[in-house]
Design an enzyme around this catalytic site. Sequence first.
Site, PDB file in Angstrom:
ATOM      1  CG  HIS A 189       6.989  -0.077  10.155  1.00 11.45           C
ATOM      2  ND1 HIS A 189       7.037  -0.611  11.428  1.00 11.45           N
ATOM      3  CD2 HIS A 189       6.582   1.203  10.313  1.00 11.45           C
ATOM      4  CE1 HIS A 189       6.691   0.296  12.314  1.00 11.45           C
ATOM      5  NE2 HIS A 189       6.410   1.413  11.675  1.00 11.45           N
ATOM      6  CG  ASP A 201      -0.205  -0.030   2.534  1.00 11.39           C
ATOM      7  OD1 ASP A 201      -0.769   0.484   3.542  1.00 11.39           O
ATOM      8  OD2 ASP A 201       0.933  -0.536   2.601  1.00 11.39           O
TER       9      ASP A 201
HETATM   10  O1  RIB Z   1       2.277  -0.365  10.866  1.00  7.56           O
HETATM   11  C1  RIB Z   1       3.179  -0.134   9.810  1.00  7.56           C
HETATM   12  C2  RIB Z   1       2.603  -0.597   8.515  1.00  7.56           C
HETATM   13  O2  RIB Z   1       1.448   0.167   8.193  1.00  7.56           O
HETATM   14  C3  RIB Z   1       3.563  -0.400   7.328  1.00  7.56           C
HETATM   15  O3  RIB Z   1       3.304  -1.378   6.364  1.00  7.56           O
HETATM   16  C4  RIB Z   1       3.162   0.941   6.793  1.00  7.56           C
HETATM   17  O4  RIB Z   1       3.464   1.075   5.405  1.00  7.56           O
HETATM   18  C5  RIB Z   1       1.673   0.893   6.981  1.00  7.56           C
HETATM   19  O5  RIB Z   1       1.134   0.171   5.883  1.00  7.56           O
HETATM   20 CA    CA Z   2       2.833  -0.717   4.030  1.00 13.06          CA
END
Ligand code: RIB
Ligand code: CA
Length: 317
Positions: free
Chosen positions: A239, A9
């Site tokens: 992340h 996303d």
């Molecule tokens: O909590 C972090 C996640 O949520 C990552 O994938 C960031 O891109 C959002 O999608």
């Molecule tokens: Ca993400």
Amino acid sequence: MNKIILDTDPGIDDAMAIFTAMAHPKIDLLGLTTTFGNVSVEQATQNALTLVEMAGLDIPVAKGVETPWVKDLNPFPDFVHGADGFGNLNLAAPKTQPITASAAQFIVDQVNANPGEISLVAVGPLGNLAAALQIDPSISAKVKQVVLMGGVIAADGNVSPVAEANILSDPHAADRVMAAPWPVVIVGLDVTHQVVLNNALFAKIAKENAKVGQFMADASKFYIKFYSSIRDIDGCYAHDVSAVAYVVEPDIFGTIEGEVCVATEGVAIGQTIMSRFDIPYPLTFWSGRPKQKACMQVDSKRLIELFETSMTSDYWK
Ligand code: RIB
Ligand code: CA
């Protein structure tokens, strides 16, 4: 060689993961599938196409789900990734189009064509993976592994004290993914909250990567400003790239395993609850589910090195 489909996303940290997957010598990126999450699925699809064009590649982008499976759509977190998903850089629209197949159908077709070989790397809400299981449940036996950035087992949540954004965005889809008989590796906040990328690193990437480095540094400024304002860090969390790192260097991580349920309502909605204590509980939501893995320790230095090396390698020359 690791064949992967990246379900994403984009999203600033998604872009870090996508570029790392493109550049890493041990990854064969078969395509990107997009989902709502940080932005709408329309914007996520435009952004995925933009990243592919920026990298000079010709890989398929398949548009995915635009809403959660059951719950209402949450407002998009434009305060984290910007309204455009790239820190409000407002880049020109991409010239290319997504393929006609849906994200879920692309996943099903690719997994059936490459049984046992594909790692599904999911770094957004999990609606496309749940939809793929709905189309063809047999893919659970043909996927090499599902590696997902999402959830948290024992650390602090980021959208609630117990919930992480990707899981909370579509808890019903996430629970379906955790319950399916395929090997899932949760790369959650237990480890991603231990890995901080700072401005100096992005300045180095901008200097050494003429193709996408300046974009990555510019977009990350917005992300770092957000995280530095709410957490006691001088940078942003790695992340999504952590999930890509697990595919190529799983020994960077320490893992535990157990059956996983996702809370789909109430105060703990979006919590990933792993049955990790060897106690015969009378409440049996977890029984009959496969044991899944969750990353609990990470060698942060090695992960940052993997990201830096991928972003500054000759691949981008
Ligand atoms: O909590 C972090 C996640 O949520 C990552 O994938 C960031 O891109 C959002 O999608
Ligand atoms: Ca993400």
